[in-house]
Design an enzyme around this catalytic site. Sequence first.
Site, PDB file in Angstrom:
ATOM      1  N   ASP A 131      83.328  73.845 104.704  1.00  0.00           N
ATOM      2  CA  ASP A 131      83.213  73.961 103.350  1.00  0.00           C
ATOM      3  C   ASP A 131      83.024  75.663 102.966  1.00  0.00           C
ATOM      4  OD1 ASP A 131      84.514  71.722 101.992  1.00  0.00           O
ATOM      5  OD2 ASP A 131      82.517  70.652 101.523  1.00  0.00           O
ATOM      6  N   ARG A 175      85.739  70.224  97.245  1.00  0.00           N
ATOM      7  CA  ARG A 175      85.887  69.865  95.803  1.00  0.00           C
ATOM      8  C   ARG A 175      85.144  70.597  95.376  1.00  0.00           C
ATOM      9  NH1 ARG A 175      83.086  63.973  97.254  1.00  0.00           N
ATOM     10  NH2 ARG A 175      85.020  63.576  98.374  1.00  0.00           N
TER      11      ARG A 175
HETATM   12  O1  F6P Z   1      81.831  68.529 102.800  1.00  0.00           O
HETATM   13  C1  F6P Z   1      83.177  68.205 103.389  1.00  0.00           C
HETATM   14  C2  F6P Z   1      84.030  67.367 103.013  1.00  0.00           C
HETATM   15  O2  F6P Z   1      85.570  67.813 103.477  1.00  0.00           O
HETATM   16  C3  F6P Z   1      84.790  68.715 100.976  1.00  0.00           C
HETATM   17  O3  F6P Z   1      85.704  69.810 101.057  1.00  0.00           O
HETATM   18  C4  F6P Z   1      85.602  67.729 100.711  1.00  0.00           C
HETATM   19  O4  F6P Z   1      85.532  67.267  99.512  1.00  0.00           O
HETATM   20  C5  F6P Z   1      84.026  66.137 100.959  1.00  0.00           C
HETATM   21  O5  F6P Z   1      84.184  66.374 102.172  1.00  0.00           O
HETATM   22  C6  F6P Z   1      85.493  64.670 100.556  1.00  0.00           C
HETATM   23  O6  F6P Z   1      84.427  63.703 101.171  1.00  0.00           O
HETATM   24  P1  F6P Z   1      84.760  62.364 102.126  1.00  0.00           P
HETATM   25  O7  F6P Z   1      85.715  62.245 103.358  1.00  0.00           O
HETATM   26  O8  F6P Z   1      83.007  61.149 102.005  1.00  0.00           O
HETATM   27  O9  F6P Z   1      85.625  61.933 101.012  1.00  0.00           O
END
Ligand code: F6P
Length: 325
Positions: A131, A175
Site C-alpha cells: 500500500d 482499501r
Molecule cells: O494492506 C495490503 C492490502 O492488499 C490492501 O491493499 C487490501 O485492501 C488488503 O490488503 C486486502 O487484505 P486481505 O488480503 O486480507 O483481503
Amino acid sequence: MADVMNVGVFTSGGDAPGMNAAIRAVVRTALARGISVTGIRRGYTGLIAGDFINLDVTSVSNIIQLGGTILKTSRSEAFRKADGRAEAARKLADAGVDALIGIGGDGTFRGLMDLTNEHRVPVVGIPGTIDNDIPGTDDTIGFDTAVNTALESIDKIRDTADSHDRIFFIEVMGRYCGAIALEVGLAGGAEEIAIPEVAFDIDSACRILAEGRKRGKTSFIVVVAEGAYEGGATAFAAAVRERTGYDYRVSIVGHVQRGGSPTSFDRTIASRMGCAAVDAVASGASAQMIGIVCDEMALVPLADVCSQKKEVDLELLRVARIITG
Ligand code: F6P
C-alpha cells in the site's frame, strides 16, 4: 544494555513482494555479527503459539527472488488482546529471543509498540506492504512490484478496450490508500483515477467520459482504488451507467498484486532495510522503524509512525488529469 544474542524475525499482515529479501538480509546480517536468528512463523499468531524455527545461513538461500514470505503471515485477533501479548512475551523469553524485528504495515507496528510498552521487548519494524501508506519512509517493500504488476494488467486491458471501443473500470488494491491507483493511473495513461483520499464526484467522471467521446475518443480506462467508492469499481461503474447509459466492463486486478517476484527496487530496499534493522537492534535501538528517505537510511520512532498518516501525492492526480488526451 545487555548484548543481543538472538533476534526474532517475523512477517505480519498482508504479504508483500520483497519480504523474503528482507528476511534474508536480517538473517545474513545477524549471523555475520554472531547473533543467532529465530524465525517466527505466521506473524503474531505464531508468536503466541511459539511456532519458532532456527534460521541458519542456508535457510534463506535462493529466496531473494521469491514473492510471498517463507515465514508465512497472518492477521491476528488474539494479539490485539493483552493476554495474547503476555503469552507472546513469555514464548519469546522461553526461546531466549532478546529482540524482535517485525516486517509489515501499520497493524504490525502497533503490535510491536504494545509489546515493547507492556513487556519491554526491544522491537524494530521494517515497512513491508504493497500500500505504501507508512509515514517515515518514501517507499515500503512491495509497492513497486505491486504497481508494476497492476500496470501490466492495465496495459493489456487497454489493448482490448481499444479494439472494442470500450470503457473499462479497473479496480486496484488499496482499501484506505490510493497510492497504487495514483501511480498506475498516471503510468497507465488512465482517463480518470478514483482514490479514497479524494471525495469522488461521479458527475465529474461522467463529464470526463462524455467530453472524451465528443473529442472522438472511443476507449477509456478508469482506475478505481478498492476503497474509493462503496462497492468498489463494480458499483462505481454501475453508477456511471445509470447516469450515462454507457456500456462498460469491469476488471478487478486483485490479489495478483500481492504476489510475484519482487522488482529490483523492492529487493534492494528490502536488503538495505533488513541489514539496517539488525544494526539498529544490535546497537540497542528499540521502538524504531527503518525507513529510507531521499535514499538515506532513517530510524523513525514507531510512536510517530503509528500516530501519523502518510499523505498520497496528489500531484500525480493533477498531472494525470492534465495530460489525459
Ligand atoms: O494492506 C495490503 C492490502 O492488499 C490492501 O491493499 C487490501 O485492501 C488488503 O490488503 C486486502 O487484505 P486481505 O488480503 O486480507 O483481503
